[in-house]
Design a protein around this motif. Sequence first.
Motif, PDB file in Angstrom:
ATOM      1  N   UNK A   1       0.465  -1.097  -0.424  1.00 37.45           N
ATOM      2  CA  UNK A   1       0.140   0.510   0.257  1.00 37.45           C
ATOM      3  C   UNK A   1       0.970   1.600  -0.122  1.00 37.45           C
ATOM      4  N   UNK A   2       1.860   1.103   0.968  1.00 35.58           N
ATOM      5  CA  UNK A   2       2.711   2.063   0.937  1.00 35.58           C
ATOM      6  C   UNK A   2       3.969   3.058  -0.207  1.00 35.58           C
ATOM      7  N   UNK A   3       4.094   1.993  -0.990  1.00 34.49           N
ATOM      8  CA  UNK A   3       4.358   2.048  -2.743  1.00 34.49           C
ATOM      9  C   UNK A   3       3.673   2.177  -3.012  1.00 34.49           C
ATOM     10  N   UNK A   4       2.231   2.209  -2.954  1.00 34.22           N
ATOM     11  CA  UNK A   4       1.344   2.473  -4.514  1.00 34.22           C
ATOM     12  C   UNK A   4       1.429   3.706  -3.848  1.00 34.22           C
ATOM     13  N   UNK A   5       0.996   3.815  -2.701  1.00 33.92           N
ATOM     14  CA  UNK A   5       0.505   5.448  -2.525  1.00 33.92           C
ATOM     15  C   UNK A   5       1.469   6.054  -2.982  1.00 33.92           C
ATOM     16  N   UNK A   6       2.787   5.923  -2.639  1.00 36.92           N
ATOM     17  CA  UNK A   6       4.024   6.582  -2.977  1.00 36.92           C
ATOM     18  C   UNK A   6       3.932   6.880  -4.778  1.00 36.92           C
ATOM     19  N   UNK A   7       3.438   6.175  -5.283  1.00 34.80           N
ATOM     20  CA  UNK A   7       3.679   5.794  -6.621  1.00 34.80           C
ATOM     21  C   UNK A   7       3.125   6.825  -7.124  1.00 34.80           C
ATOM     22  N   UNK A   8       1.322   6.744  -6.288  1.00 34.47           N
ATOM     23  CA  UNK A   8       0.376   7.873  -6.795  1.00 34.47           C
ATOM     24  C   UNK A   8       0.719   9.543  -7.127  1.00 34.47           C
ATOM     25  N   UNK A   9       1.370   9.713  -5.139  1.00 33.75           N
ATOM     26  CA  UNK A   9       1.741  11.129  -5.297  1.00 33.75           C
ATOM     27  C   UNK A   9       2.580  11.432  -6.559  1.00 33.75           C
ATOM     28  N   UNK A  10       3.848  10.856  -6.600  1.00 30.73           N
ATOM     29  CA  UNK A  10       5.005  10.876  -7.113  1.00 30.73           C
ATOM     30  C   UNK A  10       4.814  11.530  -9.149  1.00 30.73           C
ATOM     31  N   UNK A  11       3.244  10.106  -9.221  1.00 31.85           N
ATOM     32  CA  UNK A  11       2.917  10.322 -11.171  1.00 31.85           C
ATOM     33  C   UNK A  11       2.454  11.313 -10.568  1.00 31.85           C
TER      34      UNK A  11
ATOM     35  N   UNK B   1      13.090  12.809  -6.899  1.00 32.86           N
ATOM     36  CA  UNK B   1      12.239  11.795  -5.617  1.00 32.86           C
ATOM     37  C   UNK B   1      12.426  10.190  -5.402  1.00 32.86           C
ATOM     38  N   UNK B   2      12.417   9.682  -7.484  1.00 31.01           N
ATOM     39  CA  UNK B   2      11.675   8.355  -7.103  1.00 31.01           C
ATOM     40  C   UNK B   2      12.876   7.406  -6.888  1.00 31.01           C
TER      41      UNK B   2
ATOM     42  N   UNK C   1      13.833  -0.934   2.417  1.00 36.67           N
ATOM     43  CA  UNK C   1      14.267  -1.800   1.671  1.00 36.67           C
ATOM     44  C   UNK C   1      13.871  -1.767   0.113  1.00 36.67           C
ATOM     45  N   UNK C   2      12.578  -2.485  -0.441  1.00 33.24           N
ATOM     46  CA  UNK C   2      12.228  -2.633  -1.023  1.00 33.24           C
ATOM     47  C   UNK C   2      11.187  -1.603  -1.526  1.00 33.24           C
ATOM     48  N   UNK C   3      10.781  -0.584  -1.231  1.00 39.97           N
ATOM     49  CA  UNK C   3       9.464   0.136  -1.201  1.00 39.97           C
ATOM     50  C   UNK C   3      10.138   0.651  -2.800  1.00 39.97           C
ATOM     51  N   UNK C   4      11.230   1.395  -3.196  1.00 35.27           N
ATOM     52  CA  UNK C   4      12.085   1.343  -3.781  1.00 35.27           C
ATOM     53  C   UNK C   4      11.514   0.715  -5.001  1.00 35.27           C
ATOM     54  N   UNK C   5      11.184   0.323  -5.217  1.00 33.51           N
ATOM     55  CA  UNK C   5      10.832  -1.408  -5.995  1.00 33.51           C
ATOM     56  C   UNK C   5       9.584  -1.056  -6.436  1.00 33.51           C
ATOM     57  N   UNK C   6       9.025  -1.498  -5.167  1.00 34.62           N
ATOM     58  CA  UNK C   6       7.111  -1.519  -5.293  1.00 34.62           C
ATOM     59  C   UNK C   6       6.407  -0.055  -5.799  1.00 34.62           C
ATOM     60  N   UNK C   7       7.649   0.570  -5.855  1.00 29.94           N
ATOM     61  CA  UNK C   7       6.832   2.586  -6.007  1.00 29.94           C
ATOM     62  C   UNK C   7       7.533   2.263  -7.129  1.00 29.94           C
ATOM     63  N   UNK C   8       8.670   2.028  -8.265  1.00 24.17           N
ATOM     64  CA  UNK C   8       8.920   1.934 -10.029  1.00 24.17           C
ATOM     65  C   UNK C   8       7.912   1.090 -10.509  1.00 24.17           C
ATOM     66  N   UNK C   9       7.696  -0.083  -9.955  1.00 22.64           N
ATOM     67  CA  UNK C   9       6.557  -1.078 -10.366  1.00 22.64           C
ATOM     68  C   UNK C   9       5.000  -0.006 -10.663  1.00 22.64           C
ATOM     69  N   UNK C  10       5.312   0.172 -10.130  1.00 20.84           N
ATOM     70  CA  UNK C  10       3.899   0.684  -9.850  1.00 20.84           C
ATOM     71  C   UNK C  10       3.368   2.342 -10.588  1.00 20.84           C
ATOM     72  N   UNK C  11       4.269   3.016 -10.380  1.00 20.85           N
ATOM     73  CA  UNK C  11       4.921   3.702 -11.052  1.00 20.85           C
ATOM     74  C   UNK C  11       4.468   3.881 -12.747  1.00 20.85           C
ATOM     75  N   UNK C  12       5.801   3.109 -13.180  1.00 18.95           N
ATOM     76  CA  UNK C  12       5.208   2.358 -13.821  1.00 18.95           C
ATOM     77  C   UNK C  12       4.083   1.574 -15.163  1.00 18.95           C
TER      78      UNK C  12
END
Length: 291
Positions: free
Chosen positions: A83-93, A102-103, A165-176
């Motif tokens: 959920x946090x990775x998706x939320x950050x992806x939404x905010x940064x997109x 930031x990404x 450690x992994x939230x950046x990877x999750x964020x990147x996948x959701x951002x894409x």
Amino acid sequence: MNWLTTRRHFALLVAPALLLYSLYMIFPILYSLFYSVTDYDGVSATAFTGLDNYRHMADDPAFWTSLRNTGIVLGIALFLLIPLGFLLAVLLSGGVRGSGALRALVFAPAIVAPILVGLVWIFILDPQIGLLNAFLLAIGVPAHPQWIGGPTLSPYSIGFVYLWQQIGFVLTVFYAGLRMLPRDVLEASSLDGATRWQQLRHIQVPMLRETFGIVTALVVTGVFKVFELVYALTGGGPVHLSEVLVSYMYHVTFTTQQYGYGMALAVVVFAVGALASAATFLGNREKRSGR
């Protein structure tokens, strides 16, 4: 190009990959299965013991502790990391200024070796010299929680470091995934008066269902491979209270040299991870078919 479709040439193309897969995947699995029913210790002759190693596992408190700790890390990953990775992806997109930097900043820990991540976090979480307890003491909090090395909080700290450690990877996948969504659908919903929350809930999340499934599968399989963080942060202590499945398997196999029992643990880790991954994929397929 008809030769590409023939069985003979298809087999020739697949054979090298199949050979490597068999050598590095199938053979180790069969090797572990064989030695899991023996008393092999790396030195003396091997004797067949049947299911004795598995019976011993059922009565081993350290195994159940490691299984519980793995479940704690998995729960943190599923209910906080995704959920946090998706939320950050939404905010940064959403057109945030400096979103690229930031990404990159958030993704940086994902490319650092886990053993180094663990060493960094020792200086933050260590009960005696850690920055966190020093900060709590500076603001007037007298308690010194044992974030690592204690009987209670260690698995939660390991789960939090894994999240970091992994939230950046999750964020990147959701951002894409978010960037791949058709813009005309979102623009049409805006013209119809949909709010940002309504777009997120009724358009973006349903259209990202497959992305959620992929991320969930990757996170689940990743949790069952956590080892370096435990090794660096706590070493599995005290008295195995912070072990996860893989770290306990390593201890049994290479520290106490109980190779037969260690292979039995490896088989169980493989089976649990495979079942969890299969359940994730089946759940995602049912969701897709039920759309």
